[in-house]
Design a protein around this motif. Structure first.
Motif, PDB file in Angstrom:
ATOM      1  N   ASP A  14       0.801  -1.226   0.000  1.00 37.93           N
ATOM      2  CA  ASP A  14       0.000   0.000   0.000  1.00 37.93           C
ATOM      3  C   ASP A  14       0.833   1.276   0.000  1.00 37.93           C
ATOM      4  OD1 ASP A  14       0.951  -0.113   2.551  1.00 37.93           O
ATOM      5  OD2 ASP A  14      -0.999  -0.267   3.534  1.00 37.93           O
ATOM      6  N   GLU A  15       2.162   1.148  -0.099  1.00 41.78           N
ATOM      7  CA  GLU A  15       3.016   2.334  -0.228  1.00 41.78           C
ATOM      8  C   GLU A  15       4.251   1.939  -1.024  1.00 41.78           C
ATOM      9  OE1 GLU A  15       4.318   3.639   3.672  1.00 41.78           O
ATOM     10  OE2 GLU A  15       4.679   1.584   4.309  1.00 41.78           O
ATOM     11  N   LYS A  68      18.271   6.073  10.524  1.00 41.04           N
ATOM     12  CA  LYS A  68      19.732   5.974  10.408  1.00 41.04           C
ATOM     13  C   LYS A  68      20.299   7.134   9.594  1.00 41.04           C
ATOM     14  CE  LYS A  68      18.818   3.408  12.728  1.00 41.04           C
ATOM     15  NZ  LYS A  68      17.708   2.613  13.300  1.00 41.04           N
ATOM     16  N   ASP A 128       7.642  -8.291  11.086  1.00 47.67           N
ATOM     17  CA  ASP A 128       7.045  -7.738  12.312  1.00 47.67           C
ATOM     18  C   ASP A 128       5.651  -8.300  12.585  1.00 47.67           C
ATOM     19  OD1 ASP A 128       9.321  -6.232  12.437  1.00 47.67           O
ATOM     20  OD2 ASP A 128       8.306  -4.281  12.461  1.00 47.67           O
ATOM     21  N   ALA A 146      14.604  -5.631  10.698  1.00 41.82           N
ATOM     22  CA  ALA A 146      14.536  -5.796   9.248  1.00 41.82           C
ATOM     23  C   ALA A 146      15.250  -7.076   8.822  1.00 41.82           C
ATOM     24  CB  ALA A 146      15.174  -4.588   8.575  1.00 41.82           C
TER      25      ALA A 146
HETATM   26  C1  LIG Z   1      12.078   3.976  14.359  1.00 43.21           C
HETATM   27  C2  LIG Z   1      12.463   2.588  13.970  1.00 43.21           C
HETATM   28  C3  LIG Z   1      13.759   2.316  13.577  1.00 43.21           C
HETATM   29  C4  LIG Z   1      14.128   1.020  13.219  1.00 43.21           C
HETATM   30  N1  LIG Z   1      15.420   0.783  12.865  1.00 43.21           N
HETATM   31  C5  LIG Z   1      15.811  -0.472  12.546  1.00 43.21           C
HETATM   32  C6  LIG Z   1      17.154  -0.749  12.190  1.00 43.21           C
HETATM   33  O1  LIG Z   1      18.007   0.126  12.179  1.00 43.21           O
HETATM   34  N2  LIG Z   1      17.479  -2.014  11.867  1.00 43.21           N
HETATM   35  C7  LIG Z   1      16.556  -3.027  11.872  1.00 43.21           C
HETATM   36  O2  LIG Z   1      16.908  -4.180  11.569  1.00 43.21           O
HETATM   37  N3  LIG Z   1      15.276  -2.795  12.206  1.00 43.21           N
HETATM   38  C8  LIG Z   1      14.882  -1.544  12.537  1.00 43.21           C
HETATM   39  N4  LIG Z   1      13.569  -1.301  12.862  1.00 43.21           N
HETATM   40  C9  LIG Z   1      12.599  -2.390  12.733  1.00 43.21           C
HETATM   41  C10 LIG Z   1      12.226  -2.584  11.251  1.00 43.21           C
HETATM   42  O3  LIG Z   1      11.745  -1.366  10.730  1.00 43.21           O
HETATM   43  C11 LIG Z   1      11.168  -3.646  11.092  1.00 43.21           C
HETATM   44  O4  LIG Z   1      11.557  -4.806  11.761  1.00 43.21           O
HETATM   45  C12 LIG Z   1      10.948  -3.956   9.593  1.00 43.21           C
HETATM   46  O5  LIG Z   1      10.410  -2.841   8.951  1.00 43.21           O
HETATM   47  C13 LIG Z   1      10.015  -5.141   9.443  1.00 43.21           C
HETATM   48  O6  LIG Z   1       9.831  -5.412   8.089  1.00 43.21           O
HETATM   49  P1  LIG Z   1       8.435  -5.998   7.554  1.00 43.21           P
HETATM   50  O7  LIG Z   1       8.675  -6.415   6.149  1.00 43.21           O
HETATM   51  O8  LIG Z   1       7.915  -6.979   8.501  1.00 43.21           O
HETATM   52  O9  LIG Z   1       7.418  -4.779   7.610  1.00 43.21           O
HETATM   53  P2  LIG Z   1       7.400  -3.287   7.081  1.00 43.21           P
HETATM   54  O10 LIG Z   1       8.747  -2.773   6.791  1.00 43.21           O
HETATM   55  O11 LIG Z   1       6.556  -2.575   8.069  1.00 43.21           O
HETATM   56  O12 LIG Z   1       6.613  -3.389   5.710  1.00 43.21           O
HETATM   57  C14 LIG Z   1       5.272  -3.836   5.650  1.00 43.21           C
HETATM   58  C15 LIG Z   1       4.564  -3.106   4.526  1.00 43.21           C
HETATM   59  O13 LIG Z   1       3.281  -3.713   4.320  1.00 43.21           O
HETATM   60  C16 LIG Z   1       2.339  -2.692   4.100  1.00 43.21           C
HETATM   61  N5  LIG Z   1       0.994  -3.219   4.387  1.00 43.21           N
HETATM   62  C17 LIG Z   1       0.408  -3.422   5.595  1.00 43.21           C
HETATM   63  N6  LIG Z   1      -0.819  -3.942   5.439  1.00 43.21           N
HETATM   64  C18 LIG Z   1      -1.011  -4.083   4.105  1.00 43.21           C
HETATM   65  C19 LIG Z   1      -2.079  -4.563   3.313  1.00 43.21           C
HETATM   66  N7  LIG Z   1      -3.213  -5.019   3.864  1.00 43.21           N
HETATM   67  N8  LIG Z   1      -1.954  -4.554   1.964  1.00 43.21           N
HETATM   68  C20 LIG Z   1      -0.822  -4.088   1.382  1.00 43.21           C
HETATM   69  N9  LIG Z   1       0.230  -3.621   2.077  1.00 43.21           N
HETATM   70  C21 LIG Z   1       0.139  -3.624   3.420  1.00 43.21           C
HETATM   71  C22 LIG Z   1       2.769  -1.617   5.074  1.00 43.21           C
HETATM   72  O14 LIG Z   1       2.203  -0.350   4.776  1.00 43.21           O
HETATM   73  C23 LIG Z   1       4.285  -1.650   4.847  1.00 43.21           C
HETATM   74  O15 LIG Z   1       4.637  -0.862   3.730  1.00 43.21           O
HETATM   75  C24 LIG Z   1      13.175  -0.020  13.240  1.00 43.21           C
HETATM   76  C25 LIG Z   1      11.866   0.251  13.647  1.00 43.21           C
HETATM   77  C26 LIG Z   1      11.510   1.535  14.017  1.00 43.21           C
HETATM   78  C27 LIG Z   1      10.105   1.804  14.465  1.00 43.21           C
END
Ligand SMILES: Cc1cc2nc3c(=O)[nH]c(=O)nc-3n(C[C@H](O)[C@H](O)[C@H](O)COP(=O)(O)OP(=O)(O)OC[C@H]3O[C@@H](n4cnc5c(N)ncnc54)[C@H](O)[C@@H]3O)c2cc1C
Length: 470
Positions: free
Chosen positions: A31-32, A47, A313, A321
């Motif tokens: 969605d983004e 970062k 997450d 990440a």
């Molecule tokens: C401030 C901050 C700093 C961080 N810094 C670090 C770091 O330095 N190193 C590190 O390893 N981790 C870091 N993290 C943690 C890291 O950001 C997350 O662990 C990581 O983003 C998880 O990846 P993901 O693919 O699970 O989800 P996300 O990166 O959250 O991506 C999920 C995507 O799915 C989309 N989505 C949700 N629902 C739907 C739907 N129904 N349909 C379509 N799309 C949808 C969301 O909008 C999003 O774009 C940080 C977190 C925060 C809050």
């Protein structure tokens, strides 16, 4: 094989790359921008912000290294620097967007189809995507991967307004550096923003629910950061739980459960993240959630529905990440018939990008004590390292944990400026169950920070294995 991926963060796009590479037909519904919250709001922006803060640290030590600025003559005279927050914010946004575009190009080049919209699982093999450009599409898959990430935890008694009471994602809309910033939540995210805004000149107060900052970290590492914070003027209000946050005057006030109050021009809430599981049809198709709202998965990322995997997450495990990416890759390797081992939770590496950084891998001393696992610990301050002296870095250490007898490395912690990069050899050692002695064998650069990892391993090997040969 047809794979439908819900979410384009590291959990989703890294899985897509693996699946496409193995010949699957892959579609990502996101969605983004690609890269997800990780690239657009969290890891990459924070970062990048911290890199600007790091520039202030470099300037601060410059006079000590014999670099003087116009108008200053003495080595102890620190010139005044100005923060240009709008320029920093512009750089943060551009860099995040560029990174997202790069990922998008890579994924598309690998043959992955992208759909911009919101996805919802309607049955174990079907996702319905409501597209941003209008309309909807039904996507059939042999398997579905849920990688929808997490959202900042919201407290009903502390509603954010994006101006004065902020979530971590609101930071990038700030036009000016907060004069007095109260950070509620002393975990990794809070500590990183505190690091940045201290450097930018804010007066920072930390509201810590426990008796120290970074309570879940290696306690020696947390103490170093606490000491650095104190020297830079951060005030920590400890054993303090925020009950309510509200606007007051031009700023905001945090009411603590014990009746104390903390006031600031701005309040930043960094009280964790919650898995994004709502409204996407999980429970309707029978996917089990755990007590904290995360999707229940096994070691190869399978949910309780055979055709549906989950990564990142949304599983509510270690919200990193790198973990998201690994869970996503493992899911696809498993689905597509590759030899795959369950994710090694005992070998995860993580960094907190404070100044100095804390990087850890595997078991910590605290975890070992709690689980009654015998470990031998060797710790070496970096103050004696020649490279650290040259760089004027006096805070920090290397710590290694090994099993008694075998000397197998089971964990490590490094605190220094480049800890996030330095942890790599220790991570290789933990994953591959190398011994302390084996860690002493590779050539290391002299002079280097990495030399201290080897020196620490040598001391540990001598003590535990007793057969290190010089
Ligand atoms: C401030 C901050 C700093 C961080 N810094 C670090 C770091 O330095 N190193 C590190 O390893 N981790 C870091 N993290 C943690 C890291 O950001 C997350 O662990 C990581 O983003 C998880 O990846 P993901 O693919 O699970 O989800 P996300 O990166 O959250 O991506 C999920 C995507 O799915 C989309 N989505 C949700 N629902 C739907 C739907 N129904 N349909 C379509 N799309 C949808 C969301 O909008 C999003 O774009 C940080 C977190 C925060 C809050």
């Amino acid at each position: 094989m047809r794979v439908v991926i819900l979410g384009g963060g590291p959990g989703g796009y890294e899985a897509a790359l693996v699946a496409a590479d193995l010949g699957a037909e892959v579609v990502i519904v996101n969605d983004e921008g690609l890269g997800g919250a990780c690239v657009l709001w969290d890891c990459v922006p924070s970062k990048t912000l911290l890199t600007s803060a790091q520039a202030f640290s470099t300037l601060e030590i410059a006079p000590n290294l014999g670099v003087h600025f116009e108008g200053t003559t003495r080595s102890d005279e620190v010139p005044r620097y100005e923060v240009d927050l709008p320029t920093i914010q512009k750089r943060v946004r551009k860099l995040a967007q560029d990174q997202s575009d790069d990922i998008r190009r890579r994924v598309v080049d690998d043959g992955v189809r992208l759909l911009l919209g919101k996805g919802r699982i309607v049955d174990p093999h079907t996702v319905e995507a409501r597209l941003v450009e209008g309309g909807a599409e039904r996507l059939e898959g042999d398997a579905i991967l849920v990688a929808t990430g997490s959202d900042p935890r919201r407290l009903p008694t502390a509603p954010t307004d994006g101006e004065v009471i902020l979530s971590s994602q609101d930071v990038y809309d700030l036009k000016e550096v907060p004069e007095r910033l109260v950070v509620v939540g002393a975990g990794a995210t809070g500590a990183e923003y505190a690091t940045a805004f201290l450097r930018f000149g804010s007066e920072v107060t930390f509201v810590c629910s426990r008796d120290r900052v970074l309570p879940s970290q290696d306690s020696d590492a947390a103490l170093v950061i606490e000491d650095v914070f104190e020297r830079r003027g951060l005030k920590a209000v400890k054993n303090a739980k925020a009950a309510k946050v509200e606007r007051a005057g031009g700023g905001a006030v945090v009411h603590l459960e014990d009746g104390r109050t903390v006031e600031g021009s701005h309040v930043l809430l960094t009280v964790g993240q919650v898995p994004q599981t709502s409204g996407i049809g999980l429970e309707e198709v029978g996917i089990a959630l755990d007590g904290k709202g995360g999707v229940v998965v096994d070691g190869v990322s399978r949910t309780t529905v055979p055709s549906i995997y989950a990564a990142g997450d949304v599983t509510g495990k270690l919200m990193l990440a790198s973990v998201a990416a690994m869970q996503g890759r493992i899911a696809m390797w498993h689905l597509l018939g590759q030899a795959v081992a369950p994710l090694r939770w005992d070998a995860v590496a993580a960094t907190i990008f404070t100044d100095p950084q804390i990087a850890t891998v595997g078991l910590s001393e605290q975890q070992a004590a709690k689980a009654n696992i015998d470990v031998e610990v060797e710790s070496l301050p970096l103050a004696g390292n020649s490279r650290a002296k040259m760089s004027n870095q006096r805070d920090g250490f290397v710590k290694l944990l090994a099993r008694p007898g075998s000397g197998t490395i089971v964990g490590g912690a490094i605190v220094t400026g480049y800890a996030s990069d330095l942890i790599a050899p220790v991570s290789v050692a933990v994953l591959n169950r190398l011994t302390a002695n084996q860690l002493t064998q590779p050539f290391q650069i002299y002079p280097s920070f990495a030399g201290s990892i080897q020196e620490c391993a040598r001391r540990l090997a001598n003590r535990v294995q007793g057969h290190y040969r010089y």
